[in-house]
Scaffold this active site. Structure first.
Site, PDB file in Angstrom:
ATOM      1  N   TYR A  24       0.806  -1.214   0.000  1.00  0.00           N
ATOM      2  CA  TYR A  24       0.000   0.000   0.000  1.00  0.00           C
ATOM      3  C   TYR A  24       0.849   1.279   0.000  1.00  0.00           C
ATOM      4  O   TYR A  24       1.671   1.481   0.887  1.00  0.00           O
ATOM      5  CB  TYR A  24      -0.896   0.010   1.228  1.00  0.00           C
ATOM      6  CG  TYR A  24      -2.004   1.011   1.184  1.00  0.00           C
ATOM      7  CD1 TYR A  24      -3.180   0.737   0.520  1.00  0.00           C
ATOM      8  CD2 TYR A  24      -1.875   2.247   1.814  1.00  0.00           C
ATOM      9  CE1 TYR A  24      -4.214   1.655   0.488  1.00  0.00           C
ATOM     10  CE2 TYR A  24      -2.908   3.169   1.785  1.00  0.00           C
ATOM     11  CZ  TYR A  24      -4.070   2.871   1.115  1.00  0.00           C
ATOM     12  OH  TYR A  24      -5.088   3.800   1.074  1.00  0.00           O
ATOM     13  N   GLN A  46      -0.617  -5.372   0.844  1.00  0.00           N
ATOM     14  CA  GLN A  46      -1.574  -5.168  -0.246  1.00  0.00           C
ATOM     15  C   GLN A  46      -1.238  -6.093  -1.418  1.00  0.00           C
ATOM     16  O   GLN A  46      -2.126  -6.661  -2.063  1.00  0.00           O
ATOM     17  CB  GLN A  46      -1.569  -3.716  -0.727  1.00  0.00           C
ATOM     18  CG  GLN A  46      -2.488  -3.451  -1.898  1.00  0.00           C
ATOM     19  CD  GLN A  46      -2.379  -1.998  -2.398  1.00  0.00           C
ATOM     20  OE1 GLN A  46      -3.194  -1.159  -2.062  1.00  0.00           O
ATOM     21  NE2 GLN A  46      -1.367  -1.699  -3.205  1.00  0.00           N
ATOM     22  N   ASP A  70       1.244  -8.669  14.208  1.00  0.00           N
ATOM     23  CA  ASP A  70       0.973  -7.747  13.097  1.00  0.00           C
ATOM     24  C   ASP A  70      -0.186  -6.820  13.468  1.00  0.00           C
ATOM     25  O   ASP A  70      -1.306  -7.259  13.689  1.00  0.00           O
ATOM     26  CB  ASP A  70       0.612  -8.569  11.848  1.00  0.00           C
ATOM     27  CG  ASP A  70       0.627  -7.749  10.575  1.00  0.00           C
ATOM     28  OD1 ASP A  70       0.410  -6.525  10.638  1.00  0.00           O
ATOM     29  OD2 ASP A  70       0.861  -8.339   9.507  1.00  0.00           O
ATOM     30  N   HIS A  97       4.119  -6.124  11.326  1.00  0.00           N
ATOM     31  CA  HIS A  97       3.776  -6.287   9.918  1.00  0.00           C
ATOM     32  C   HIS A  97       4.983  -6.559   9.009  1.00  0.00           C
ATOM     33  O   HIS A  97       4.803  -6.970   7.863  1.00  0.00           O
ATOM     34  CB  HIS A  97       3.020  -5.042   9.448  1.00  0.00           C
ATOM     35  CG  HIS A  97       2.379  -5.201   8.107  1.00  0.00           C
ATOM     36  ND1 HIS A  97       1.570  -6.262   7.782  1.00  0.00           N
ATOM     37  CD2 HIS A  97       2.408  -4.424   7.006  1.00  0.00           C
ATOM     38  CE1 HIS A  97       1.140  -6.141   6.539  1.00  0.00           C
ATOM     39  NE2 HIS A  97       1.633  -5.040   6.051  1.00  0.00           N
TER      40      HIS A  97
END
Lengths: 323, 323, 323, 323, 323, 323
Positions: E92, E188, E273, E302
């Site tokens: 992202y 993403q 995460d 993450h």
């Protein structure tokens, strides 16, 4: 921004035990009697302002201990017949602000009595005007622990009494329908509304918006933001005072007032509220003894429904009055 | 942690203009006269404690308005001859704590009078015991803006008066040398020490440690941490009150007290102090009218020299007394 | 909260050089001509609402590219004679909200056209309703860098054009005085007001409140909060695009619009504003080519004067109209 | 500040399984034997200080690997008969500080041996003096993962050994009652106390205050603040070393030492402790094999009872000695 | 850094119900048909770069609506025989970056097609190059709520279509083995990989790394970090749009794509995460309809396995191809 | 993200005085002589990895004190003739990572020696492998103050020596051009590069990217982020050690190494760098005694040019070699 309290499903059935002192009613009867021993001394004064659709007057009356309490009375310029009254109480740290900042109730056809909060009004907005002439034992900054070692000296004894007296002042206003008095407020104003609902039997409506001051014991346990944490900080210093503190707070818990309510209510609650956690609000809601409904804002923090809820309240109250 | 105020070089010559009201001395003469109109009513009571090297007594005397002010008197168990006295004032939000938390002065051979701070003592530590029985117009949480619209009602008028009375109580204690009274304190306690230095002529020593309450106008401009920002927040709501607020504060500015000081002083200042910026401290230091020196902690925030400075003070004061 | 930009003294004389492209006027002439090539297509529709003191209508007109732009038209129920109009533009991320949230201008006797902001209205408040049907090259989240590699595709070209068209719509409203059109807005709304002031010659008044979108080059240098930092982040990725970016922004800088203004203005600026730093505001103010004054809020962050400034604007504009 | 671990009710019965290596006792027997192979080499040196109620001496003895370990020995000036000894260990990052900073134990009539922590003492306070002459494989800043790939090289092997040797040094001090040795400490000092309780059979009392170094596996799972997160960060880089790391830590877990304790204990725990979560403390408490009690601070973060707990310890220990 | 979602044990059996629209397949069939109605228009152009071990070419093909989509094609200079292809999607806010930033796949002997993300690429890294020429109704900054009131206009409809088209472009590349197409991506990019897995039947392998865009309803409930909170913020303003929003999102939920997958998969998940909570990832994993395995990173936020997972993917895929 | 150090204009002429000890050269001559007294003991071992375009070998050599230092040697599979070498040093807290994470230099035709950093490699990335077998006096977590009371024991004495030895190892590698050795690194790696530039006369190129470890005295004054603040914290505890600390640091200051450099250099600096403030970088740049240039990233924090700068370095170095 995420949910950190119970889920909607859990909230729907959340009915915790909240401590209530045996002499709760006696305490408040005595408190209100004492206040009513002072003349209400209601005064209205003209205010300089640039608006043509509303009249705004400075209102002053005697609250707890006969102390003067200020407010604004906002009424529509054009009206036919006596007006229903909405008394509004203010959020923590705010004051009545400069005249004309809040116009919705008057524009919707109500006499709007916006009560100032004693000692508050310097943390945000455009200011308050009502002193709190009572001192205190040591407390954390803010009013949450002012005089907390005794229900008789606790700050909210004074504020709740002011709020009851405001409804009595409302009935004496010129041009209003004394039989149609409603109360509302956001956050602290919602908590004060609940207290009034428990202390004044014949209100038309009670509209607590994301109310504060409910189920203190749980709030202290799960909430990590001011103002509830004023209490936590106090207890972190006064390490052996917890029993006294929670005993005092039980005289002021919205849950206990809700049990005594007799007027119709429209609540709101926000499921991501980190200041007034939804479980504390729903504890009061489920205890509320009269007809009630609640707007649930699933994805909001303490701002809740904001103006959407205000619109909802206006429409709901108009419907109620139109029955 | 980095330097965000003037450099050491700039601080060495920093002598700003600080407003002083014409009736500064008259205001304080009247204030102290009024306080002295109340009997000092000094009381010492035994305290239960587990220590064998020191005696600890609860002390109580009448401060501003005759209000009772508490403290601890800690003295070494073993001593020969009358003891020199050190009166200590406490940092913002703290109280006198539980007895025995502070032992250095007594262990070093001094009678140590630790004065409680009215209304404070619930923000950190183990608690305070002195109420502030005076209410206030709306103010931001904390005491920085309590009664700030008039020097007569400002919180620090009461606290500074208590502090002066504490030195008068110190002279009356049994077993002390009434001619050898010193004052000290950290942060707010340092600011109070400076006030006392300006109001009491014949002290042995004044030891303000990273003092608060100096050059308010600059502090509000450059400091973004509480408690100075209580004032900023107040002014951000009461947008047209700045003149009144700074006029009131000019009666309480450490710089103005420093100009009137007659006793020897040992200051400390921390160059990375974000709560009491070094320029506000040095403004008071350079104004200090008597013999003085300052310990500079180049790499410290508001903790300053901490215990290192306490050791420095003890040695410096012992040297002074030994002359 | 502290001052982090220039001092009031420095701001009083701060007149920086701000880049202006040679074809600034040609660019905007072409842009507005293109927009005026589309029919304005003004439409008013009734709105369901509970208010009796005001009428609220949904307004729609064609903005940049003929795209439909929404808004609310709020007018007092009771009025005699054609109403002066105030067109208001909205802060970054906000929308026109639900009808009735903003009542002051109408209650003060004005027709109030609250223009929605294309593509915005989902970050706070109660929502917007105007799409922005134009895509973009890669940009940082938000609109600050949408299409920033060319003035022709930059987001604010569309928004400023909408805003000019809103004043043209205002003149065509029923029941208004087409010769008395004023504009105002807070933050982004203030920046848009400045753009309109530079593009529309015959306004009655311009009231930019803590305006955004001024002196971009300095803002990027000194401001570390969104939305200006959207630009900084963009440049931190597109490391060799600075010349292009600042070239585009020079067509949209409030300073360049201010130089072309012909209408009376009332600015506001907040000296502790961390979102629209006061030096960027004062750069526009000093460049403003017509009669002007500015309210300075010394101790406020970006909230500035808030409702106090709104009251100030209403009174100032009423005085102006009463001349 | 809110509760984020188990509730008081849950903590009362929280008895998790904590891994224990088969050769736990053999490991520590070998470790202590090796250390005892070095001469204790106890040295006391006079220290320059300004106190009259206490004597302070620099103490030095041989710890792990024969490495010199420093400390202060503080004793009351006036005493009759041999003194009971309290050995104190220090919190993470701290050192023994300047002489005289800690006076309560000596003022209460104890010989107070304050042991410095090897390699630590530069993060807060006024400093430490004991090097740690052992290097390490790569580790995160801090000591939590120094040498963590093998129990033999892990930092706490050295520190716990120093701590055991400190009790042996205590017994050899002049003027003390060698049969009355107690240990205490806050946080890391509490964790070290627990280790000593498991390794030294005949202590008079053990007083772990909000102890660190207990139930590492759970701590890493639920705690998001340093120092436990030094381990988490290490594992976030050394992604396949978890088994090795937790195997090493099982030799150092307070829970495993508690199971072996034979001396009376007074614990403290804080229910809002975000550095040493209460469930990790209570895991050790419930495993503690000898007579025990615990002070629960319901509304405190890691500061716990602070001086209130110190007073509680002094009184509890005096009562114990008076039996 | 601590675990804030379900435990590993709970995750192993976490199989929540996730809403799926009846016309899910019809919607995507129609969407892909429409896209395939545009010529793929694949173009490869040489790129200036300093590398000798790899060739890098600019790739461009037609995605959703025929819009041009860019990317890099990186291939090893030395190779014998047609290359297996790995298509990679980006996290992202990122873009394809400058050529040569990502070399592992090509160095390991794969043709690496790194697809740019339309409209993104200005938040971190060294930039993107693909516009998104479609506008939107009001939305929160970012793409998460762009066009969210209708599946037809939602941003991810365009991006997922681009991603499918990228696999079709991959098969047409010179020098590759058109039968050996794999997809992967982080965050993403992992979510996009899952969508492609559900829409393209005959992939060699799917490697979603800490995938985003899974189980939106839970993510909004428990995740308090961007980008999921873009949705929460949107719903906090558009308070009565939740049904519409979640209805739209059900067409784009990784869980629903996973159910339709037919290709072998290697997932990764990180248990700490806070951006893509592990329960949302495992919801997709357990729904994944083909052969699968997952790497669990217990102590990572993450960043997950980072390069360790990339190495794992290369080895796993090589093993697969070597069968 | 905003500029908080000097402006570009000021930086262009910023040439501060930085302390240099008289025996700087003697200290380093002795240090390197001592290290060279140990056999270099260069060892290359094969590494299991999945890449076909590059060879990766584990490299080990003797650094300071003869301690083994690890690294990776990455070379292109296909090459003709001896390869130029680039030695790279790593940023603070990082290690050499897993093999194959860094491929650009090898893909561009260089032999790439990535030197591990002793004791580091557990804070981010995928790990390091080189112990630092030397202990220390008390220091703040991290290496910035390890052994800081004496240049002989300071951590960076060891690391800089390792780095010099790495260039000597580079010359002995098979298949390389021993006359073409360049060094580079980001942040700490840039600081190490500068040290090597001052200690090794005949390098082909030096490429310090946003270098750390320059002008410590200013860095401590203005920088409020780790790792420079490790020094500040140390001095905040060891309050009277500033002279010693800065005396030690003067032996390790990049400015002093820069003065002695004889090789061509390409610097980078980021003007919004909050970790290595641009003025500290430019102090070294302006002191650099050989031919030099600098890439300025105006809108970047410490990430600087990132991969853009890497591409720049590769092209610049290839141009240099092609002359």
């Amino acid at each position: 921004m995420a949910r950190s309290d119970l889920s909607l499903e859990e909230l729907r059935t959340y009915r915790p035990q909240v401590a209530e002192p045996d002499d709760f009613d006696a305490f408040w009867d005595a408190t209100l009697s004492e206040a009513r021993g002072h003349d209400l001394d209601l005064r209205l004064s003209p205010v300089e302002h640039p608006f043509t659709s509303v009249d705004i007057r400075d209102i002053r009356f005697s609250g707890f201990g006969g102390d003067p309490v200020s407010g604004w009375l906002i009424t529509p310029t054009a009206s036919d017949g006596p007006l229903p009254v909405v008394v509004e109480y203010i959020g923590y740290g705010g004051g009545r602000d400069l005249p004309g900042q809040h116009l919705q109730w008057a524009n919707a056809g109500f006499a709007h009595l916006l009560m100032d909060t004693r000692g508050q009004g310097s943390s945000w907005g455009t200011g308050g005007a009502t002193p709190d002439p009572h001192g205190s034992v040591p407390h954390t900054p803010g009013v949450m622990t002012m005089g907390i070692d005794d229900p008789a000296t606790y700050y909210y004894r004074r504020l709740f009494t002011d709020a009851v007296r405001a409804t009595e002042a409302a009935r004496q206003l010129p041009g209003v329908d004394a039989a149609t008095i409603s109360v509302n407020g956001i956050s602290q104003g919602g908590g004060v509304s609940l207290a009034v609902a428990g202390l004044v039997p014949d209100l038309t409506a009670v509209m607590p918006d994301v109310p504060f001051l409910c189920h203190f014991r749980r709030a202290v346990d799960i909430c990590d933001r001011d103002p509830y944490t004023e209490i936590t900080r106090y207890l972190s210093v006064h390490r052996n005072n917890a029993e006294t503190v929670f005993s005092t707070l039980s005289y002021f818990d919205g849950v206990n007032f809700a049990k005594r309510a007799e007027s119709r209510a429209l609540f709101s609650v926000a499921l991501m509220d980190t200041i007034c956690p939804p479980s504390t609000v729903m504890a009061a809601y489920h205890s509320y003894a009269a007809e009630k409904s609640v707007e649930v804002y699933e994805f909001n923090d303490h701002e809740g429904g904001a103006y959407r809820q205000r619109l909802r309240q206006i429409r709901w109250l108009k419907d109620l009055l139109a029955r």
